[in-house]
Scaffold this active site. Sequence first.
Site, PDB file in Angstrom:
ATOM      1  N   HIS A 100       1.467 -30.444   0.537  1.00 25.67           N
ATOM      2  CA  HIS A 100       2.039 -29.236  -0.043  1.00 25.67           C
ATOM      3  C   HIS A 100       1.588 -28.053   0.817  1.00 25.67           C
ATOM      4  CE1 HIS A 100       1.658 -31.882  -3.617  1.00 25.67           C
ATOM      5  NE2 HIS A 100       2.712 -31.251  -4.094  1.00 25.67           N
ATOM      6  N   ASP A 103      -1.819 -26.890  -0.037  1.00 31.41           N
ATOM      7  CA  ASP A 103      -2.890 -27.835   0.293  1.00 31.41           C
ATOM      8  C   ASP A 103      -3.545 -27.458   1.610  1.00 31.41           C
ATOM      9  OD1 ASP A 103      -2.132 -29.401  -1.884  1.00 31.41           O
ATOM     10  OD2 ASP A 103      -0.934 -30.773  -0.666  1.00 31.41           O
ATOM     11  N   GLU A 231      11.699 -35.852  -6.389  1.00 29.28           N
ATOM     12  CA  GLU A 231      10.790 -36.853  -6.948  1.00 29.28           C
ATOM     13  C   GLU A 231      10.900 -36.847  -8.471  1.00 29.28           C
ATOM     14  OE1 GLU A 231       6.001 -37.503  -7.132  1.00 29.28           O
ATOM     15  OE2 GLU A 231       6.899 -37.086  -5.173  1.00 29.28           O
ATOM     16  N   GLU A 267       8.039 -42.448  -7.360  1.00 36.44           N
ATOM     17  CA  GLU A 267       6.616 -42.730  -7.574  1.00 36.44           C
ATOM     18  C   GLU A 267       6.460 -43.797  -8.641  1.00 36.44           C
ATOM     19  OE1 GLU A 267       2.730 -40.568  -9.457  1.00 36.44           O
ATOM     20  OE2 GLU A 267       3.776 -39.466  -7.860  1.00 36.44           O
ATOM     21  N   HIS A 270       5.279 -42.505 -12.070  1.00 30.60           N
ATOM     22  CA  HIS A 270       6.325 -41.742 -12.749  1.00 30.60           C
ATOM     23  C   HIS A 270       7.356 -42.675 -13.373  1.00 30.60           C
ATOM     24  CE1 HIS A 270       5.579 -37.897 -10.121  1.00 30.60           C
ATOM     25  NE2 HIS A 270       4.507 -38.297 -10.784  1.00 30.60           N
ATOM     26  N   ASP A 295       6.352 -43.059  -3.350  1.00 33.06           N
ATOM     27  CA  ASP A 295       4.952 -42.700  -3.547  1.00 33.06           C
ATOM     28  C   ASP A 295       4.259 -43.907  -4.170  1.00 33.06           C
ATOM     29  OD1 ASP A 295       5.157 -40.196  -2.499  1.00 33.06           O
ATOM     30  OD2 ASP A 295       4.622 -39.124  -4.329  1.00 33.06           O
ATOM     31  N   ASP A 308      -2.549 -41.763 -11.352  1.00 39.35           N
ATOM     32  CA  ASP A 308      -2.531 -41.747  -9.876  1.00 39.35           C
ATOM     33  C   ASP A 308      -3.622 -42.620  -9.268  1.00 39.35           C
ATOM     34  OD1 ASP A 308      -0.298 -40.098  -9.522  1.00 39.35           O
ATOM     35  OD2 ASP A 308      -1.481 -38.278  -9.730  1.00 39.35           O
ATOM     36  N   ASP A 338       0.214 -41.478  -3.026  1.00 37.40           N
ATOM     37  CA  ASP A 338      -0.013 -40.393  -3.981  1.00 37.40           C
ATOM     38  C   ASP A 338      -1.050 -40.904  -4.979  1.00 37.40           C
ATOM     39  OD1 ASP A 338       0.063 -38.223  -5.629  1.00 37.40           O
ATOM     40  OD2 ASP A 338       2.225 -38.230  -5.923  1.00 37.40           O
TER      41      ASP A 338
END
Length: 440
Positions: A100, A103, A231, A267, A270, A295, A308, A338
């Site tokens: 990101h 980040d 995503e 992901e 998710h 991910d 995660d 991730d």
Amino acid sequence: MSYFEHIPAIRYEGPQSDNPLAYRHYDRTKRVLGKTLEEHLRIAVCYWHTFVWPGQDVFGQGALRRPWQQPGEPLERARQKADAAFAFFTKLGTPFYTFHDTDVAPEGANLHEYVENFARMVDYLGEHQQASGVRLLWGTANLFSHPRFAAGAATSPNPDAFAWAATQVCHALDATHRLGGENYVLWGGREGYETLLNTDLAREREQLARFLAMVVEHKHRIGFTGALLIEPKPQEPTKHQYDYDVATVHGLLTQYGLQNEIRVNIEANHATLAGHSFHHEIANAFALGVFGSVDANRGDPQNGWDTDQFPNSVEELTLAFYEILRHGGFTTGGMNFDAKVRRQSVDPEDLFHGHIGAIDVLALALERAAVLVENDRLDALRRRRYAQWDSEFGRKILAGGYSLQSLAADALARGVNPQHASGAQERLENIVNQAIYALR
């Protein structure tokens, strides 16, 4: 002294190795279905969980004490973090990374400082990429952490928040393009609602669609040839998100004519939060023509939130890779971790242990999926199941050769009496298990 100086480069040592800092199954040069494991997997390490997360949870403050997370001049700390990140990537031997915008660079006190700080750090990342050979799988913008986005970014009731978010995405997409990124990801962490009592659903969908259209336009304006990816996630932090799952994203894109411009980054955690299997979401993305990237992580079945964790199930990932391989494999996408170490895992080695184990799991799963693709037993049974649709009668129905009335008349005239055939689920499951657990 480098934060990871005491840790050696991670090498492949084979299944019999008991070295915790070695790969037992990931031999990056091994060829499977005409490609090396490295080419198939396209592994990426994420910046945010690995180098940004301080180890906090909703009940406690940060438990990690990384040097770059200590008080200091923000840009100097950002450079220190980048140094550690690229040392980690190169020791791990992974070809890609993801980030990101916030980040990698301090946000600053205003938009001007954000733009200036980010530009400086993009230069610094570019130097590291050139020196190390590590590439950018995808970039994205953080449009969910700051309080200005409490009510969303693209879907905010405040157009100034929309404009701020647009500025971030504009610069993050530019940076991704400049750094040679192969995708750009849009995750709408707060593009949703907490209560319908104050929410105009139609208006917020229109705002989100307009934002996406602007991103598409900018992509083409700057000549970015990578993929744009959304995503999906059903909830958390909001009660309900507009990118709930693959099917929901596809419906939104189709409604606004964006289905040929944007794909999905799926992901695993998710998918399970949405009540789906990882396998389902990947298969559905291919069926709808929007598969982009993955991910890789896992959730805890006993917890109803996004934990995660690092993936550790060869069984689950074999089916995921089976779908990916039978559709030709990744193009611009890859397997991005991730995933984060647990809050109590405070040693530098823990970051390596998490990634090493997960990478070995990916390698095992891909090889077992390749067996399923090569022996063709699953696809053969699937083709047999639908074989009648390949007959002249079946093709005529699908080609529009019958109206509802004429098909009903034909069925009556022929006295059709359909007979149910076995779905053979147990046999299919045995075929999968044979591929996973066969002695080698």
